[in-house]
Design a protein around this motif. Structure first.
Motif, PDB file in Angstrom:
ATOM      1  N   LYS A   1       0.508  -0.884  -0.056  1.00  0.00           N
ATOM      2  CA  LYS A   1       0.193  -0.068   0.187  1.00  0.00           C
ATOM      3  C   LYS A   1       1.202   1.063   0.097  1.00  0.00           C
ATOM      4  N   LEU A   2       0.798   2.072  -1.445  1.00  0.00           N
ATOM      5  CA  LEU A   2       1.405   3.131  -0.960  1.00  0.00           C
ATOM      6  C   LEU A   2       0.478   4.383  -0.885  1.00  0.00           C
ATOM      7  N   THR A   3       1.612   5.561  -0.371  1.00  0.00           N
ATOM      8  CA  THR A   3       0.844   6.902  -0.567  1.00  0.00           C
ATOM      9  C   THR A   3       1.099   8.037  -0.586  1.00  0.00           C
ATOM     10  N   ASN A   4       1.436   8.136  -1.557  1.00  0.00           N
ATOM     11  CA  ASN A   4       2.296   9.544  -2.420  1.00  0.00           C
ATOM     12  C   ASN A   4       1.965  10.680  -1.002  1.00  0.00           C
TER      13      ASN A   4
ATOM     14  N   ALA B   1       7.267   6.154  -9.678  1.00  0.00           N
ATOM     15  CA  ALA B   1       7.880   5.532  -8.618  1.00  0.00           C
ATOM     16  C   ALA B   1       7.883   4.110  -9.646  1.00  0.00           C
ATOM     17  N   ARG B   2       8.084   2.882  -9.094  1.00  0.00           N
ATOM     18  CA  ARG B   2       8.334   1.703  -9.148  1.00  0.00           C
ATOM     19  C   ARG B   2       7.935   0.497  -8.198  1.00  0.00           C
ATOM     20  N   VAL B   3       6.731  -0.080  -8.073  1.00  0.00           N
ATOM     21  CA  VAL B   3       7.000  -1.194  -6.328  1.00  0.00           C
ATOM     22  C   VAL B   3       7.210  -2.591  -7.073  1.00  0.00           C
ATOM     23  N   ARG B   4       8.482  -2.921  -5.814  1.00  0.00           N
ATOM     24  CA  ARG B   4       8.488  -4.147  -6.016  1.00  0.00           C
ATOM     25  C   ARG B   4       7.560  -5.295  -5.129  1.00  0.00           C
TER      26      ARG B   4
ATOM     27  N   PRO C   1      -0.059  10.774  -8.245  1.00  0.00           N
ATOM     28  CA  PRO C   1      -0.544  12.392  -7.755  1.00  0.00           C
ATOM     29  C   PRO C   1      -0.952  12.029  -6.194  1.00  0.00           C
ATOM     30  N   PRO C   2      -0.322  13.299  -5.884  1.00  0.00           N
ATOM     31  CA  PRO C   2      -0.536  14.315  -4.882  1.00  0.00           C
ATOM     32  C   PRO C   2      -1.903  13.882  -4.374  1.00  0.00           C
ATOM     33  N   GLY C   3      -0.982  12.524  -2.583  1.00  0.00           N
ATOM     34  CA  GLY C   3      -2.560  12.380  -1.899  1.00  0.00           C
ATOM     35  C   GLY C   3      -3.433  11.509  -2.326  1.00  0.00           C
ATOM     36  N   ARG C   4      -2.879  10.472  -3.357  1.00  0.00           N
ATOM     37  CA  ARG C   4      -3.536   8.913  -3.707  1.00  0.00           C
ATOM     38  C   ARG C   4      -2.518   8.023  -3.280  1.00  0.00           C
ATOM     39  N   THR C   5      -3.836   7.049  -2.257  1.00  0.00           N
ATOM     40  CA  THR C   5      -3.348   6.205  -2.382  1.00  0.00           C
ATOM     41  C   THR C   5      -3.506   4.835  -3.514  1.00  0.00           C
ATOM     42  N   VAL C   6      -2.300   4.021  -3.518  1.00  0.00           N
ATOM     43  CA  VAL C   6      -2.585   2.670  -4.631  1.00  0.00           C
ATOM     44  C   VAL C   6      -1.642   1.870  -3.744  1.00  0.00           C
TER      45      VAL C   6
ATOM     46  N   VAL D   1       9.693   0.545  -2.946  1.00  0.00           N
ATOM     47  CA  VAL D   1       9.438   1.743  -3.753  1.00  0.00           C
ATOM     48  C   VAL D   1      10.696   2.368  -4.186  1.00  0.00           C
ATOM     49  N   VAL D   2      11.160   1.988  -5.679  1.00  0.00           N
ATOM     50  CA  VAL D   2      12.056   2.716  -6.630  1.00  0.00           C
ATOM     51  C   VAL D   2      11.228   4.384  -7.148  1.00  0.00           C
ATOM     52  N   PRO D   3      12.206   5.219  -6.795  1.00  0.00           N
ATOM     53  CA  PRO D   3      11.900   6.707  -8.011  1.00  0.00           C
ATOM     54  C   PRO D   3      12.486   5.864  -9.386  1.00  0.00           C
ATOM     55  N   ALA D   4      11.436   6.262 -10.312  1.00  0.00           N
ATOM     56  CA  ALA D   4      11.649   5.785 -11.340  1.00  0.00           C
ATOM     57  C   ALA D   4      13.249   6.450 -12.041  1.00  0.00           C
TER      58      ALA D   4
END
Length: 109
Positions: free
Chosen positions: A11-14, A22-25, A50-55, A79-82
């Motif tokens: 679960k990732l929240t910006n 970012a890439r997620v592993r 986007p800011p505030g968005r959770t995936v 979580v790895v920045p692009a």
């Protein structure tokens, strides 16, 4: 977790005030009487969040068969920045799965 599989997701929240890419592993493994087995999932490409968005990643993409004897399962999310080769990671609590119950360490309650 279901009757025959144990799955993990990230679960990732910006929390920034601007979009981030970012890439997620996700990786999960078992620890028991036999050598560890691992399942791993990587998003196919970096995604803009986007800011505030959770995936939440799809748990079906990182799952292992549930063993019929007691085993410990744990997941790690990265979580790895692009534009980078390294990033942040977090370990999940460990799920100690028995035929009749699951205990979480550390205790989640």
């Amino acid at each position: 977790m279901d009757e025959d599989r144990v799955a993990f997701a990230v679960k990732l929240t910006n929390q920034a005030d601007r979009a981030a890419t970012a890439r997620v592993r996700v990786r999960c493994s078992t620890h028991g009487r036999r050598p560890s087995t691992r399942a791993r999932s990587t998003e196919p490409a970096a995604r803009r969040r986007p800011p505030g968005r959770t995936v939440i990643t799809d748990p079906a993409r990182c799952s292992l068969p549930r063993e019929p004897v007691p085993y410990a399962y744990q997941g790690v999310g990265r979580v790895v920045p692009a534009d980078a080769n390294a990033g942040a990671y977090e370990l999940s609590p460990t799920a100690h799965v028995y035929p009749d119950r699951t205990l979480w360490k550390p205790d989640l309650l």
